[in-house]
Write an enzyme that holds these catalytic residues in place. Sequence first.
Site, short mmCIF file in Angstrom:
data_model
loop_
_atom_site.label_atom_id
_atom_site.label_comp_id
_atom_site.label_asym_id
_atom_site.label_seq_id
_atom_site.Cartn_x
_atom_site.Cartn_y
_atom_site.Cartn_z
N ASP A 135 3.14 39.77 14.05
CA ASP A 135 2.01 40.67 13.77
C ASP A 135 2.17 41.97 14.55
OD1 ASP A 135 0.66 39.15 11.98
OD2 ASP A 135 -1.01 38.63 13.30
N ARG A 184 6.11 43.24 6.65
CA ARG A 184 4.79 43.01 6.04
C ARG A 184 4.04 44.33 6.14
NH1 ARG A 184 -0.56 40.69 7.55
NH2 ARG A 184 -1.29 39.60 5.68
#
Length: 311
Positions: A135, A184
Amino acid sequence: MNGPVLREPVLWLTGQGWFRSVIAEHSIGRKVALRFVAGESLDASMQVARDLNRQRIATMLDHLGENVTSKEQAGAAADNYLQALRRVHQADELDANISVKLTQLGLDLSYDLALENAERVLQEATSRRTLVMIDMESHEYVDATLRAHAELRSRYDHVGLAMQTYLYRTPDDVASLPERSTVRLVKGAYLEPRDVAFPDRADVDRSFARLFATLMARGHTVHVASHDQRMTEGARRYVERHGVDWGRVEFQFLYGIRRDLQAALARHGYPVRVYVPYGDEWYPYLTRRMAERPANMWFFVSQVLRFGGGR
């Protein structure tokens, strides 16, 4: 009204102790939170993953939590990720990868500690070629996150990272990625100052489209993480117009948001993956979902008021 213009007041409100108490300690608050969080246990997230897989939708499991304050907590977080990987590996039929946060692995304490814990996770993931996505957290952590990704990518194939299109710096960061990275691509959910991130939604959207095209042209794999149908449709058109292998692109959604679009894309055979959060640290995650799309907050509060009083 929606979007970045309301992010600051929404995050201010959800940061107030009294508001957190109303939501986090109210039984209806927890019930409504389950619209966006699989549950507090790994078992709950695995059941959600199985249910989604039956709909031809893959998943990414995320054990909630950030910014640990001790080496023991960081080690426990890594253990939780290892447990999730082992459960996924035991379920041979399950298409699931995992997402990790470096602050949960000890980044605030030591870069080396976070990297050591990330390596523990990747060693387990590599045995079954399970993708581990890192992340991207608030802007203060970007440099360390990019550094960790580059170091880990030099030793492990199955690792990627999130990149935020609302940060001014992201085009330069994309230019420095290792070859054939997995990214992502997200708009960004943290409250960032105007000298760091685009304050206007239109600029964030334009940045998203440009960065997607740049990543594609440079040969990276891109996970299009947006609930905005214009973004998913634009990405689909780009892939088909340029003859890009669909193995390099997938559409990603947060659990509980745009289920209609998830189902429609999966039904037409496009690769879809849902980010499935679980754990007892759900309140910070929920506040970012509210700030990303304040309509989520109105839904949440209306449900608490509707059922008011009970616990």
